[in-house]
Motif scaffolding. Sequence first.
Motif, PDB file in Angstrom:
ATOM      1  N   LEU A  59       0.801  -1.220   0.000  1.00 50.40           N
ATOM      2  CA  LEU A  59       0.000   0.000   0.000  1.00 50.40           C
ATOM      3  C   LEU A  59       0.837   1.275   0.000  1.00 50.40           C
ATOM      4  CD1 LEU A  59      -2.719  -1.187   2.525  1.00 50.40           C
ATOM      5  CD2 LEU A  59      -3.097  -0.666   0.120  1.00 50.40           C
ATOM      6  N   SER A  60       2.068   1.195   0.471  1.00 46.57           N
ATOM      7  CA  SER A  60       2.823   2.446   0.627  1.00 46.57           C
ATOM      8  C   SER A  60       3.952   2.613  -0.374  1.00 46.57           C
ATOM      9  CB  SER A  60       3.372   2.549   2.047  1.00 46.57           C
ATOM     10  OG  SER A  60       4.343   1.547   2.254  1.00 46.57           O
ATOM     11  N   ALA A  94      -8.464  -4.747  -4.009  1.00 45.80           N
ATOM     12  CA  ALA A  94      -8.547  -3.667  -5.002  1.00 45.80           C
ATOM     13  C   ALA A  94      -9.077  -2.397  -4.343  1.00 45.80           C
ATOM     14  CB  ALA A  94      -9.437  -4.093  -6.159  1.00 45.80           C
ATOM     15  N   ALA A  95     -10.102  -2.564  -3.511  1.00 42.89           N
ATOM     16  CA  ALA A  95     -10.679  -1.399  -2.835  1.00 42.89           C
ATOM     17  C   ALA A  95      -9.668  -0.794  -1.859  1.00 42.89           C
ATOM     18  CB  ALA A  95     -11.953  -1.800  -2.094  1.00 42.89           C
ATOM     19  N   GLY A  96      -8.864  -1.674  -1.229  1.00 41.30           N
ATOM     20  CA  GLY A  96      -7.873  -1.212  -0.242  1.00 41.30           C
ATOM     21  C   GLY A  96      -6.952  -0.156  -0.823  1.00 41.30           C
ATOM     22  N   GLY A  97      -6.511  -0.382  -2.053  1.00 40.30           N
ATOM     23  CA  GLY A  97      -5.622   0.589  -2.695  1.00 40.30           C
ATOM     24  C   GLY A  97      -6.263   1.963  -2.777  1.00 40.30           C
ATOM     25  N   PHE A  98      -7.563   1.978  -3.141  1.00 41.05           N
ATOM     26  CA  PHE A  98      -8.248   3.266  -3.270  1.00 41.05           C
ATOM     27  C   PHE A  98      -8.489   3.906  -1.909  1.00 41.05           C
ATOM     28  CE2 PHE A  98      -9.188   1.207  -7.278  1.00 41.05           C
ATOM     29  CZ  PHE A  98      -8.880   2.228  -8.160  1.00 41.05           C
ATOM     30  N   ILE A  99      -8.818   3.072  -0.912  1.00 39.45           N
ATOM     31  CA  ILE A  99      -9.047   3.624   0.429  1.00 39.45           C
ATOM     32  C   ILE A  99      -7.759   4.285   0.937  1.00 39.45           C
ATOM     33  CG2 ILE A  99      -9.523   3.005   2.837  1.00 39.45           C
ATOM     34  CD1 ILE A  99     -11.371   0.777   1.657  1.00 39.45           C
ATOM     35  N   TRP A 100      -6.633   3.615   0.668  1.00 42.04           N
ATOM     36  CA  TRP A 100      -5.352   4.173   1.144  1.00 42.04           C
ATOM     37  C   TRP A 100      -4.992   5.449   0.381  1.00 42.04           C
ATOM     38  CZ3 TRP A 100      -6.369   0.507   4.322  1.00 42.04           C
ATOM     39  CH2 TRP A 100      -5.610   0.379   5.472  1.00 42.04           C
ATOM     40  N   GLN A 113     -14.336 -11.313  -9.694  1.00 40.76           N
ATOM     41  CA  GLN A 113     -13.384 -11.952  -8.778  1.00 40.76           C
ATOM     42  C   GLN A 113     -14.010 -12.207  -7.407  1.00 40.76           C
ATOM     43  OE1 GLN A 113     -10.441 -13.041  -9.918  1.00 40.76           O
ATOM     44  NE2 GLN A 113     -11.184 -12.243 -11.862  1.00 40.76           N
ATOM     45  N   SER A 114     -13.217 -12.896  -6.570  1.00 40.13           N
ATOM     46  CA  SER A 114     -13.709 -13.197  -5.218  1.00 40.13           C
ATOM     47  C   SER A 114     -13.780 -11.907  -4.400  1.00 40.13           C
ATOM     48  CB  SER A 114     -12.749 -14.165  -4.533  1.00 40.13           C
ATOM     49  OG  SER A 114     -11.495 -13.531  -4.365  1.00 40.13           O
ATOM     50  N   LYS A 115     -14.503 -11.989  -3.292  1.00 35.75           N
ATOM     51  CA  LYS A 115     -14.645 -10.813  -2.415  1.00 35.75           C
ATOM     52  C   LYS A 115     -13.272 -10.368  -1.895  1.00 35.75           C
ATOM     53  CE  LYS A 115     -19.347 -10.705  -0.769  1.00 35.75           C
ATOM     54  NZ  LYS A 115     -20.064 -11.957  -1.034  1.00 35.75           N
TER      55      LYS A 115
END
Lengths: 547, 101
Positions: free
Chosen positions: A214-215, B73-79, B65-67
């Motif tokens: 992430l970083s 994928a969502a994690g990248g955007f949240i970060w 894709q799976s959850k």
Amino acid sequence: MSSTVATPAAEPRTNYLNVDYGWKSWVFSTDHKRIAIMYLITIAFMILVGGSFAILVRLELATPAGDLLQSETYNKIFTMHGVVMVFFFLIPGVPAVLGNFLVPIMIGAKDLAFPKINLLSYYVFLVGILLTLTAAAMGGIDTGWTFYTPYSSTYSNGQVALAAVAVFITGFSSILTGLNFVVTIHKMRAPGMTWFRMPLFIWAHYATSLIILLSTPVVAITIVLVALERLFHVGVFDPTYGGDPVLFQHMFWFYSHPAVYIMILPAMGVISELISAFSKKRVFGYPVVAFSSLAIAVIGFFVWGHHMFVTGQSTYAGVVFSVITMLVAVPSAIKVFNWVSTMYKGDVWMTTPMCFAIAFIGLFTVGGLTGIFLGTMGLDIHMHDTYFVVAHFHYVMVGGMVTAFWGGLHFWWPKMFGRMYPENMGRVSAAIIFIGFNMTFFPQFILGYMGMPRRYHFYPEEWQVLNLLSTAGATLLGIGYLLPMVYLPWSLKFGKVASKNPWGAKGLEWETDSPPTTFNFDKVPVVTEEAYAYPEGARHQPEAKVV
Amino acid sequence: MSSNHPHITPLKTYFAVFATLIVGTWLTYWVAYKDFGWLNTPVAMAIAIVKAGVVVLYFMHVKWQSKLTMMFAAGGFIWLFTLFAFTLQDYWTRDWMPIYK
């Protein structure tokens, strides 16, 4: 001969080391264990390079006058020390060497999920090193390892662009390793190896991999922007072109503060293994320690502004960053308390790895608690950019990560190479490192509190005694680090042959051969018990202590 | 959908994605010449988000894709959002401090 020291067989079993001796079998190997060994050798070389720069810094500071190095040379020396140590030792140290070797074995897998990507990560790392050393040879960089703008983007005469490319490329090596670990841990666990049966070493590497993924892209982009601004005057950080230098620090520390946890979390994973194995007890509060790794990984992302209290950052933002900084101390403290609770009433066996583990707890605690000083906004105004900061992060990074690295390397050395290291020499080196480390860095807390700024090659005479003490300590520390670099390679030929499980420890890695076969296990292991399932009141077997 | 059985996307979906991106690009160009006042940036960002969403969901197959994959994928955007949010909390509050002369 004890039961734990096996008699060398006339025909040693085929293992990952003796399966093929050709050089191609190493440089093109996709075996995670061989790649780990290649990383180990490379990183050992980089420790020597980075350590040489440290020696020059300490020699210069032995006297108040700037007499050994010109100020510009001194700037380059401490920059190279930082760049080499951070990017080529502290960050990859535990994950790329111990993680690469152990993550698949500890979860009962044959290899990492993407063996070729693993090999690629090594060569990407190597390219990063070559470019960095080229930048050093072509005149070096003098910006400090943080590459702060506008100095790096506008004023520095050094090889900033080349070093920036090197760091950018090295970042990809980290990303590839992190990706491999996440997928491997999710997908390749042996039957019965549920999430809450995983060793804490694996939890720590999982949390670390998430941070890496992430970083790291953010620092890569930031460094590219610096290079673009320097080469093509694209306005991002330079106010002349409409940019903002403080924006660089936001973007840089968004990676580089979590990077501190990239360095320390795997080290904490190592310590959990050592404390449990040598106390013969399950880690106290196992799920809490596991989740504390994730908590550190997540909270560690929201504290970066504490590096910027004096940069012109909004005071309100500073307050938010300061409060969250206090929060990140909670999961770190949980780990320390739980390690100590694990040792309580355990059968503590003071082997070399355990000596390093106990040293880690003390040194990391000092490093962590002095971080609270620096995370407090008012106090940081006084201490910012002083030797107090230098001492603080060396206690965390060197006292923490490096100590754990040595502990882990000694602990798993018999597994990696099938030979025991000389135990007494190990204890002596651990003691020298502990004493030398404190002698080097504790005086720097006092110097920093008295106001000695970092990154200057001269200082007032009244600070010489403490500086000299620090230089003397660094010499001792250097000897402490060199000792294992001599006796560990020595043990490869002359060390006693190690059994499968010389420490009587729990874990899948101790159920396979020492050294393991190419695919780690003869048949897929089935896990039927929790991690560290030592019976109540377990004691070390007397014969095990013969090693 | 299991990762062992990759989703086969019909060609017409890819053409639809392509058409959406072309329309999006044209829209970006068109709004660049209009003045919406303070909405200029939000409008441009909204178009960009739709385009990125289409690419991630359909072109990159995240929709099938799976959850777990979706979560990563969502994690990248949240970060990315946290990077922006915590940086802006500095920029947006700098003027709040009283200036003593």
